[in-house]
Write an enzyme that holds these catalytic residues in place. Structure first.
Site, PDB file in Angstrom:
ATOM      1  N   GLU A 172       7.874 -15.977 -10.031  1.00  0.00           N
ATOM      2  CA  GLU A 172       7.470 -14.678  -9.765  1.00  0.00           C
ATOM      3  C   GLU A 172       6.725 -13.561 -10.744  1.00  0.00           C
ATOM      4  O   GLU A 172       5.789 -13.036 -10.806  1.00  0.00           O
ATOM      5  CB  GLU A 172       8.018 -13.838  -8.410  1.00  0.00           C
ATOM      6  CG  GLU A 172       9.378 -12.950  -9.127  1.00  0.00           C
ATOM      7  CD  GLU A 172       9.886 -12.047  -8.195  1.00  0.00           C
ATOM      8  OE1 GLU A 172      11.071 -11.968  -7.900  1.00  0.00           O
ATOM      9  OE2 GLU A 172       8.915 -11.653  -7.046  1.00  0.00           O
ATOM     10  N   LYS A 177      12.836 -15.988  -9.588  1.00  0.00           N
ATOM     11  CA  LYS A 177      12.846 -15.059 -10.765  1.00  0.00           C
ATOM     12  C   LYS A 177      11.777 -15.495 -11.666  1.00  0.00           C
ATOM     13  O   LYS A 177      10.662 -14.620 -12.039  1.00  0.00           O
ATOM     14  CB  LYS A 177      14.126 -14.741 -11.533  1.00  0.00           C
ATOM     15  CG  LYS A 177      15.016 -13.729 -10.706  1.00  0.00           C
ATOM     16  CD  LYS A 177      14.676 -12.554 -10.575  1.00  0.00           C
ATOM     17  CE  LYS A 177      14.006 -12.191  -9.172  1.00  0.00           C
ATOM     18  NZ  LYS A 177      14.618 -12.019  -7.997  1.00  0.00           N
ATOM     19  N   LYS A 235       6.052  -4.449  -4.130  1.00  0.00           N
ATOM     20  CA  LYS A 235       7.405  -4.413  -3.686  1.00  0.00           C
ATOM     21  C   LYS A 235       8.076  -4.231  -2.302  1.00  0.00           C
ATOM     22  O   LYS A 235       8.980  -5.131  -2.174  1.00  0.00           O
ATOM     23  CB  LYS A 235       7.858  -3.154  -4.472  1.00  0.00           C
ATOM     24  CG  LYS A 235       9.224  -2.872  -4.626  1.00  0.00           C
ATOM     25  CD  LYS A 235      10.129  -3.885  -5.649  1.00  0.00           C
ATOM     26  CE  LYS A 235      11.732  -3.442  -5.410  1.00  0.00           C
ATOM     27  NZ  LYS A 235      12.259  -4.623  -6.033  1.00  0.00           N
ATOM     28  N   HIS A 291      17.626 -37.319  -3.982  1.00  0.00           N
ATOM     29  CA  HIS A 291      16.658 -37.747  -2.438  1.00  0.00           C
ATOM     30  C   HIS A 291      15.344 -37.292  -2.969  1.00  0.00           C
ATOM     31  O   HIS A 291      14.437 -37.249  -1.816  1.00  0.00           O
ATOM     32  CB  HIS A 291      17.280 -36.910  -1.252  1.00  0.00           C
ATOM     33  CG  HIS A 291      18.722 -37.395  -1.044  1.00  0.00           C
ATOM     34  ND1 HIS A 291      19.039 -38.599  -0.388  1.00  0.00           N
ATOM     35  CD2 HIS A 291      19.850 -36.665  -1.201  1.00  0.00           C
ATOM     36  CE1 HIS A 291      20.352 -38.561  -0.448  1.00  0.00           C
ATOM     37  NE2 HIS A 291      20.794 -37.412  -0.870  1.00  0.00           N
ATOM     38  N   GLU A 310      17.573 -18.440  -6.309  1.00  0.00           N
ATOM     39  CA  GLU A 310      17.269 -16.993  -6.905  1.00  0.00           C
ATOM     40  C   GLU A 310      16.612 -17.095  -8.363  1.00  0.00           C
ATOM     41  O   GLU A 310      15.937 -16.331  -8.964  1.00  0.00           O
ATOM     42  CB  GLU A 310      18.445 -16.290  -6.610  1.00  0.00           C
ATOM     43  CG  GLU A 310      18.291 -14.648  -7.425  1.00  0.00           C
ATOM     44  CD  GLU A 310      17.044 -13.865  -6.611  1.00  0.00           C
ATOM     45  OE1 GLU A 310      16.277 -14.381  -5.864  1.00  0.00           O
ATOM     46  OE2 GLU A 310      16.939 -12.965  -7.447  1.00  0.00           O
ATOM     47  N   CYS A 337       0.713  -1.249   0.008  1.00  0.00           N
ATOM     48  CA  CYS A 337       0.114   0.037  -0.073  1.00  0.00           C
ATOM     49  C   CYS A 337       0.712   1.021   0.035  1.00  0.00           C
ATOM     50  O   CYS A 337       1.923   1.252   0.669  1.00  0.00           O
ATOM     51  CB  CYS A 337      -0.954   0.045   1.130  1.00  0.00           C
ATOM     52  SG  CYS A 337      -2.113  -1.324   1.179  1.00  0.00           S
ATOM     53  N   ARG A 342       4.094  -0.450  -4.601  1.00  0.00           N
ATOM     54  CA  ARG A 342       3.818  -0.982  -3.239  1.00  0.00           C
ATOM     55  C   ARG A 342       2.451  -1.674  -3.283  1.00  0.00           C
ATOM     56  O   ARG A 342       2.030  -2.409  -2.414  1.00  0.00           O
ATOM     57  CB  ARG A 342       3.540   0.242  -2.384  1.00  0.00           C
ATOM     58  CG  ARG A 342       4.736   0.944  -2.396  1.00  0.00           C
ATOM     59  CD  ARG A 342       4.611   2.283  -1.344  1.00  0.00           C
ATOM     60  NE  ARG A 342       4.644   1.794   0.080  1.00  0.00           N
ATOM     61  CZ  ARG A 342       5.823   1.563   0.733  1.00  0.00           C
ATOM     62  NH1 ARG A 342       6.837   1.771   0.343  1.00  0.00           N
ATOM     63  NH2 ARG A 342       5.502   1.179   1.943  1.00  0.00           N
ATOM     64  N   TRP A 385      -2.444  -2.873  -1.846  1.00  0.00           N
ATOM     65  CA  TRP A 385      -2.166  -4.242  -1.847  1.00  0.00           C
ATOM     66  C   TRP A 385      -3.092  -4.999  -0.806  1.00  0.00           C
ATOM     67  O   TRP A 385      -2.883  -4.679   0.211  1.00  0.00           O
ATOM     68  CB  TRP A 385      -0.770  -4.552  -1.577  1.00  0.00           C
ATOM     69  CG  TRP A 385      -0.371  -6.122  -1.725  1.00  0.00           C
ATOM     70  CD1 TRP A 385      -0.066  -6.519  -3.013  1.00  0.00           C
ATOM     71  CD2 TRP A 385      -0.150  -6.889  -0.734  1.00  0.00           C
ATOM     72  NE1 TRP A 385       0.246  -7.769  -2.743  1.00  0.00           N
ATOM     73  CE2 TRP A 385       0.091  -8.243  -1.229  1.00  0.00           C
ATOM     74  CE3 TRP A 385      -0.479  -7.044   0.573  1.00  0.00           C
ATOM     75  CZ2 TRP A 385       0.366  -9.399  -0.423  1.00  0.00           C
ATOM     76  CZ3 TRP A 385      -0.447  -8.283   1.509  1.00  0.00           C
ATOM     77  CH2 TRP A 385       0.190  -9.371   0.692  1.00  0.00           C
ATOM     78  N   ASN A 422      -2.015   2.338   5.247  1.00  0.00           N
ATOM     79  CA  ASN A 422      -1.007   1.145   4.961  1.00  0.00           C
ATOM     80  C   ASN A 422      -0.523   0.532   6.156  1.00  0.00           C
ATOM     81  O   ASN A 422       0.181   0.924   7.316  1.00  0.00           O
ATOM     82  CB  ASN A 422       0.394   2.001   4.554  1.00  0.00           C
ATOM     83  CG  ASN A 422       1.623   0.959   4.210  1.00  0.00           C
ATOM     84  OD1 ASN A 422       1.294  -0.307   4.103  1.00  0.00           O
ATOM     85  ND2 ASN A 422       2.775   1.469   4.414  1.00  0.00           N
ATOM     86  N   GLY A 423      -0.886  -0.729   6.377  1.00  0.00           N
ATOM     87  CA  GLY A 423      -0.623  -1.745   7.423  1.00  0.00           C
ATOM     88  C   GLY A 423      -2.049  -2.618   7.922  1.00  0.00           C
ATOM     89  O   GLY A 423      -2.491  -2.924   6.968  1.00  0.00           O
TER      90      GLY A 423
HETATM   91  O1  M6R Z   1      13.042  -5.090   0.451  1.00  0.00           O
HETATM   92  P1  M6R Z   1      13.235  -6.316   0.735  1.00  0.00           P
HETATM   93  O2  M6R Z   1      14.733  -6.626   0.311  1.00  0.00           O
HETATM   94  O3  M6R Z   1      13.381  -6.545   2.141  1.00  0.00           O
HETATM   95  O4  M6R Z   1      12.264  -7.378   0.063  1.00  0.00           O
HETATM   96  C1  M6R Z   1      12.382  -8.726   0.365  1.00  0.00           C
HETATM   97  C2  M6R Z   1      11.553  -9.556  -0.605  1.00  0.00           C
HETATM   98  O5  M6R Z   1      10.311  -9.110  -0.442  1.00  0.00           O
HETATM   99  C3  M6R Z   1      11.906  -9.390  -1.874  1.00  0.00           C
HETATM  100  O6  M6R Z   1      13.250  -9.679  -2.207  1.00  0.00           O
HETATM  101  C4  M6R Z   1      10.996 -10.149  -2.830  1.00  0.00           C
HETATM  102  O7  M6R Z   1      11.356 -11.673  -2.616  1.00  0.00           O
HETATM  103  C5  M6R Z   1      11.196  -9.910  -4.235  1.00  0.00           C
HETATM  104  N1  M6R Z   1      10.098  -9.760  -5.121  1.00  0.00           N
HETATM  105  C6  M6R Z   1      11.839 -10.953  -5.190  1.00  0.00           C
HETATM  106  O8  M6R Z   1      12.222 -10.602  -6.465  1.00  0.00           O
END
Ligand code: M6R
Length: 608
Positions: free
Chosen positions: A488, A485, A603, A504, A481, A2, A27, A74, A100-101
């Site tokens: 997501e 990517k 984000k 395993h 990672e 948000c 956000r 959000w 926001n929260g």
């Molecule tokens: O702002 P931050 O680095 O604390 O965020 C952590 C995760 O929310 C962030 O890395 C998220 O996993 C990304 N969307 C991944 O690409």
């Protein structure tokens, strides 16, 4: 999660609010709305979906006002719908609130207010705030807000207005970020400085349980005991604001291409060649304590967690410290032994991830030394930690983190080198690491010059539904990672696995429809990776490898191979992730996905 923006001044408020919402859209983008006061009426406009929908709706309306509040959502409580969108109002449409929260005790308060004949329209936690303020209001909004927020349990950044009170906006913060912008006879408030920095570079960072009262030609800040506070105005110096896509189709692509520069920014001025060591000004105040630390715990989430996992391997290679990496969301519930001999390092792009914040607050309570690697200057994590290092990578707008991951890896290496040089890392070893770090920007540029092959291979694999990513040692986190990517932004199922774990369990998934991305550089794990690849080939699995040009056997065995330059083992993942970021990007583009704003994500994740 948000985004909030407010304006109080003499200009037309709506263009400023809309401009801010566009910058805050990273956000959350489930719905958007604003409330302004026009001739004593509270005018609320909201829509489901992106800010562009709100823009289209308001284009057909003729509204004039010079103060208002706005929100991009959000969804947490209640599905994305117009009625659940912010701003929320009281029974008489006088009070508007954006939030926001999360309000944890909203049901209890809602029941009380229903008994007092308040009528609720939405399923949200936020709406109770508008009604609670209404209930406490007897002519003074400040008093009503103070009384109301004392009842709230949870986290909030709030902006509130009342239609009967001309040019007054009240901002309150607990847990969620809010920054006040000070202009000439105009005042702003927003979830991040980027949303308002086009209008002023004079910012006040509110702390928890502080309230700002903005009028058209004055402002003041109070605590919850109603005491006026003398808060410092900080001048934002960085040119981080006029952010656009600079000709790239998406922010994510732009940010991938910015990596030579963001990596350089991570080490610029931080290497002392003559001594084979790093120099981190942000850690100097705690350096004596750091030398005596017995245990190091890295806490973070998502991509930052994967950087932390690799950080552990880097620390184990360069220092004698006992290092652990923990998911922030688990850390805070565990019964860990923490004291002043433990350092807890928070890794976070946004500096406001709720899980990471909660974890370090827990560590602070127990006396641990708190460190941070944070990109957003002045963010909550930057404020709460005892010392830290900024990424200086510029804003990362794409929801999928790219340039921050590689920047975090460089800074983790610098910290490990700093500590390692007080321990057993020699001058020669330190110098070799420094030389390798210096070469990274040009090596990344080399990869970025030849992306046609990655684009072609991505096209070939765009229709597959499942992928396995495998790697060993330093490249196990790369596998995690790389898979994150892909999933997501393209919504393809992808699993990251330690290559040795394949036998395993996950090997049972392999067939001709389940390709494997094998991260197999020419390092000490090469032979074992060759065996794993053979096991997959024997089951008709396709192999896409990330390797080095001299790893001939890997290239021969692979259906497709991305080759990257060779560096020292601890830094190799920084180069290996680049083709995987692009692979995910091109697949998502081929599938027509909304790359910068993938569904269900935001984000900054400011809820636990
Ligand atoms: O702002 P931050 O680095 O604390 O965020 C952590 C995760 O929310 C962030 O890395 C998220 O996993 C990304 N969307 C991944 O690409």
């Amino acid at each position: 999660m948000c985004g909030i923006i407010s304006y109080c001044g003499k200009r037309e408020a709506i263009p400023i609010l809309m401009d801010g919402l566009k910058k805050l859209e990273y956000r959350g983008y489930d719905s958007a709305g604003f409330a302004v006061v026009e001739n004593g009426n509270n005018v609320v406009v909201k829509t489901v979906g992106k800010v562009s929908n709100l823009e289209a709706k308001r284009a057909g309306l003729q509204i004039n006002s010079s103060f208002g509040i706005a929100h991009t959502r959000w969804a947490t409580h209640g599905k994305p719908s117009e009625v659940n969108s912010h701003p929320h109002t009281d029974c008489h449409n006088k009070i508007s609130v954006v939030h926001n929260g999360i309000i944890e005790n909203y049901l209890e308060i809602k029941e009380e207010l229903i008994k007092k004949n308040h009528t609720f329209k939405s399923e949200t936690d936020t709406e109770i705030i508008a009604h609670l303020i209404e209930d406490n209001f007897s002519g003074d909004l400040e008093v009503a807000v103070l009384k109301s927020v004392k009842r709230l349990v949870g986290t909030f950044g709030l902006a509130i207005l009342h239609a009967d009170i001309d040019h007054q906006i009240i901002i309150v913060k607990r847990g969620s970020p809010i920054i006040i912008g000070i202009g000439e006879d105009e005042y702003f408030a927003a979830s991040d400085s980027n949303a308002i920095s086009a209008y002023t570079n004079r910012m006040i960072y509110l702390s928890d349980d502080e309230m700002a009262v903005l009028n058209s030609n004055s402002y003041y800040i109070k605590d919850m005991r109603n005491q006026i506070l003398d808060k410092q105005i900080e001048i934002l110096e960085e040119e981080i604001f006029k952010e656009d896509k600079k000709g790239y189709e998406h922010y994510m692509l732009k940010e991938i291409y910015e990596q030579p520069e963001s990596i350089e920014n991570a080490f610029r001025g931080r290497l002392i060649e003559g001594e084979g060591v790093s120099k981190l000004g942000g850690l100097e105040p705690v350096i004596d304590r750091l030398k005596n630390i017995k245990k190091f715990i890295i806490v973070s989430c998502g991509t930052s967690y994967y950087a932390g996992l690799l950080g552990r391997y880097i620390f184990e290679t360069l220092t004698e410290l006992n290092v652990e990496t923990e998911l922030a969301s688990e850390f805070r519930y565990r019964r860990l032994h923490l004291d002043e001999n433990v350092a807890v390092l928070a890794l976070s792009q946004s500096g406001e991830t709720a899980d990471t914040l909660a974890a370090i607050k827990e560590a602070k309570r127990k006396g641990a030394l708190l460190l941070g690697i944070v990109n957003m200057v002045g963010s909550a994590i930057a404020q709460i930690t005892d010392a830290g290092v900024y990424n200086h990578a510029g804003p990362e707008i794409g929801v999928a983190s790219t340039k921050i991951y590689t920047s975090q890896l460089v800074i983790l290496t610098l910290i490990a080198l700093l500590i390692g040089r007080y321990q057993s890392v020699s001058f020669i070893e330190g110098s070799e690491i420094i030389n390798a770090i210096r070469k990274l920007p040009s090596q990344v540029s080399e990869i970025l010059k030849n992306t046609e092959q990655i684009e072609e291979i991505a096209l070939k694999y765009s229709k597959y539904r499942d992928f396995l990513y495998i790697g060993r040692l330093f490249n196990y986190p790369t596998a995690l990672e790389g898979a994150l990517k892909l999933k997501e932004i393209s919504y393809i199922h992808a699993e990251g696995y330690a290559a040795g774990e394949m036998k395993h369990g996950p090997i049972s998934l392999i067939d001709q429809n389940f390709p494997t991305v094998a991260i197999a550089p020419n390092d000490l794990t090469l032979d074992k990776m060759i065996s794993n690849i053979q096991e997959i080939k024997a089951r008709d699995g396709k192999i896409i490898s990330v390797t080095n040009a001299d790893a001939h056997r890997i290239i021969e065995m692979s259906d497709d191979a991305f080759t990257v330059p060779r560096t020292i083992d601890i830094l190799q993942p920084i180069l290996n992730i680049i083709p995987l970021q692009l692979f995910a990007y091109y697949i998502a583009r081929n599938r027509g996905c909304d790359i910068d704003k993938p569904r269900n994500l935001a984000k900054s994740v400011t809820v636990e």
